[in-house]
Structure formats: structure tokens, C-alpha cells
Design a protein around this motif. Structure first.
Motif, PDB file in Angstrom:
ATOM      1  N   ASN A 190     -85.695  -0.265  34.318  1.00 32.43           N
ATOM      2  CA  ASN A 190     -86.487  -1.043  33.488  1.00 32.43           C
ATOM      3  C   ASN A 190     -85.881  -2.859  34.183  1.00 32.43           C
ATOM      4  O   ASN A 190     -84.996  -2.487  34.611  1.00 32.43           O
ATOM      5  N   LEU A 248     -86.662  -6.977  30.441  1.00 28.72           N
ATOM      6  CA  LEU A 248     -86.950  -5.605  29.802  1.00 28.72           C
ATOM      7  C   LEU A 248     -85.148  -5.112  28.390  1.00 28.72           C
ATOM      8  O   LEU A 248     -85.681  -4.785  27.704  1.00 28.72           O
ATOM      9  N   TYR A 298     -94.967  -6.040  22.745  1.00 33.25           N
ATOM     10  CA  TYR A 298     -93.858  -4.931  23.167  1.00 33.25           C
ATOM     11  C   TYR A 298     -93.096  -3.841  22.115  1.00 33.25           C
ATOM     12  O   TYR A 298     -92.384  -2.726  22.729  1.00 33.25           O
ATOM     13  N   ASN A 328     -90.626   0.932  34.973  1.00 35.18           N
ATOM     14  CA  ASN A 328     -90.968  -0.757  34.694  1.00 35.18           C
ATOM     15  C   ASN A 328     -90.885  -2.309  35.166  1.00 35.18           C
ATOM     16  O   ASN A 328     -89.541  -3.063  35.013  1.00 35.18           O
ATOM     17  N   THR A 342     -93.300  -7.120  39.220  1.00 35.58           N
ATOM     18  CA  THR A 342     -95.027  -6.260  39.344  1.00 35.58           C
ATOM     19  C   THR A 342     -95.718  -7.008  40.471  1.00 35.58           C
ATOM     20  O   THR A 342     -96.049  -6.667  40.937  1.00 35.58           O
ATOM     21  N   GLU A 401     -94.953   3.633  38.108  1.00 33.02           N
ATOM     22  CA  GLU A 401     -95.556   2.466  37.785  1.00 33.02           C
ATOM     23  C   GLU A 401     -95.181   2.749  35.949  1.00 33.02           C
ATOM     24  O   GLU A 401     -96.548   3.357  36.179  1.00 33.02           O
ATOM     25  N   VAL A 402     -95.040   2.124  35.421  1.00 32.45           N
ATOM     26  CA  VAL A 402     -95.582   1.793  33.565  1.00 32.45           C
ATOM     27  C   VAL A 402     -94.975   0.492  33.175  1.00 32.45           C
ATOM     28  O   VAL A 402     -94.999  -0.238  34.024  1.00 32.45           O
ATOM     29  N   HIS A 403     -95.491   0.536  31.958  1.00 31.70           N
ATOM     30  CA  HIS A 403     -96.169  -0.918  31.357  1.00 31.70           C
ATOM     31  C   HIS A 403     -96.735  -0.667  30.284  1.00 31.70           C
ATOM     32  O   HIS A 403     -96.905  -0.280  29.007  1.00 31.70           O
ATOM     33  N   VAL A 424    -100.283   2.531  31.929  1.00 27.73           N
ATOM     34  CA  VAL A 424    -100.571   1.632  31.400  1.00 27.73           C
ATOM     35  C   VAL A 424    -101.033   1.158  29.718  1.00 27.73           C
ATOM     36  O   VAL A 424    -102.333   2.189  29.923  1.00 27.73           O
ATOM     37  N   THR A 445     -93.999   2.286  24.438  1.00 26.29           N
ATOM     38  CA  THR A 445     -92.850   2.541  24.764  1.00 26.29           C
ATOM     39  C   THR A 445     -92.929   4.036  25.194  1.00 26.29           C
ATOM     40  O   THR A 445     -92.178   4.901  25.944  1.00 26.29           O
ATOM     41  N   TYR A 499     -93.750   5.869  29.054  1.00 26.53           N
ATOM     42  CA  TYR A 499     -91.873   6.402  29.411  1.00 26.53           C
ATOM     43  C   TYR A 499     -91.939   7.817  29.707  1.00 26.53           C
ATOM     44  O   TYR A 499     -91.546   8.325  30.118  1.00 26.53           O
TER      45      TYR A 499
END
Ligand code: DQA
Length: 155
Positions: A8, A12, A23, A79, A84, A103-105, A130, A134, A137
Motif C-alpha cells: 500500500n 493508505l 474509502y 495499491n 498510480t 493493481e488495486v483501487h 477497481v 476494501t 484486496y
């Protein structure tokens, strides 16, 4: 036991208090617990790290690539937060180390400000998750595991 690195990036560490409308209420600790449980269900250990510093993330991506090459890791979930949208260095760390990356958002970056629509990481990523909060993940680790298994069967 093989591992998966969960990285992260900047800000974050503030999850839980940072813009919860975007978020959510989960803290970074909650996210890392979810990752640890998800990895364990797949027979993996989760190596969870967070940094606000671009160069530290570069070092960790290179380390993850080396672990994957040595068959100690299935790859990494990243993330990268705001990096990014700015970091050629993170892109090059992924391609240069041969890392299998998801890749995570947390938020749907494509439904937000135009400066969040471009990712330097996406062309280097094996997959992208995306906008699932959460929970993304968990999906990212599961997806990475599937990609690694498919790669193993092909080899
Ligand atoms: C983020 C989206 C980025 O645009 C932002 O800078 C973040 C978090 C997300 O998880 O939705 O820090 O990566």
C-alpha cells in the motif's frame, strides 16, 4: 509456503479516517487482516507493507520480483495511491523485475477526477481491480493466485 506481497502506497495508512465516504471505514490494519486471512485460505502467507515513499515502493517491488523468480512468491498486489497517476518509476520496477502484479483501487477511479483516470501501472499489471471497496484486496489476491496457477500449469 509461498507468499504474496501486499503493498500500500501513500496515505493508505490513513484508511478508516481518510474521506470515509470514498474509502470506507476499514483501517489499514483491517485490510491487512483481510489479506492475511485470504492468503491463508489459499495456502499462502501475506507479506503486508505500507509506505508513503516512492523509492521504498520501488525497492519492495524489485524484492517481490526476485522472490517470484525464486518461486518463493506468487507475485504482488499493489495499491499505489496517488503514485498510480504519476510514477514511471513504479511502472519500470514492475516491468524490470518481471513481477506478476495486480493493481488495486478501493474507489472507482474512473468515476472520479480526470487526473485519476490514467494509471502508469495498468500497462505493467497482469490484472486490475477497481471500485469494490476494501473487498477488492481479497479479489486481487484470489485473482493473482489464479493467474499464478495458470502460469504454473502452462510452464
Ligand atoms: C486510490 C485512488 C487514488 O487516486 C488515490 O490517490 C488513493 C487511493 C484508491 O484506492 O481508490 O490514494 O488508489
Amino acid at each position: 509456503m509461498a507468499s504474496v506481497m501486499i503493498l500500500n502506497g501513500p496515505n493508505l495508512n490513513l484508511l478508516g479516517t481518510r474521506e470515509p465516504g470514498i474509502y470506507g471505514a476499514q483501517t489499514l490494519r483491517d485490510v491487512e487482516d483481510l489479506c492475511t486471512r485470504t492468503a491463508a485460505d489459499l495456502g499462502l502467507t501475506a507479506d503486508c507493507r505500507q509506505s508513503n515513499h516512492e523509492g521504498v515502493l520501488v525497492d519492495w517491488l524489485q524484492e517481490a520480483g526476485a522472490q517470484q523468480r525464486d518461486d518463493h512468491s506468487i507475485g504482488a498486489v499493489l495499491n499505489a495511491g496517488a503514485y498510480t497517476h504519476t510514477s514511471v518509476a513504479l511502472h519500470d520496477a514492475v516491468t524490470g523485475s518481471g513481477l506478476r502484479l495486480v493493481e488495486v483501487h478501493i474507489s472507482n477511479v474512473h468515476a472520479r477526477e480526470p487526473f485519476r483516470h490514467h494509471s502508469y501501472l495498468s500497462p505493467a499489471a497482469a490484472g486490475i481491480i477497481v471500485g469494490f471497496g476494501t473487498e477488492g484486496y481479497r479479489l486481487a489476491i484470489q485473482g493473482l493466485h489464479r493467474l499464478a496457477e495458470a502460469g504454473r500449469l502452462e510452464a
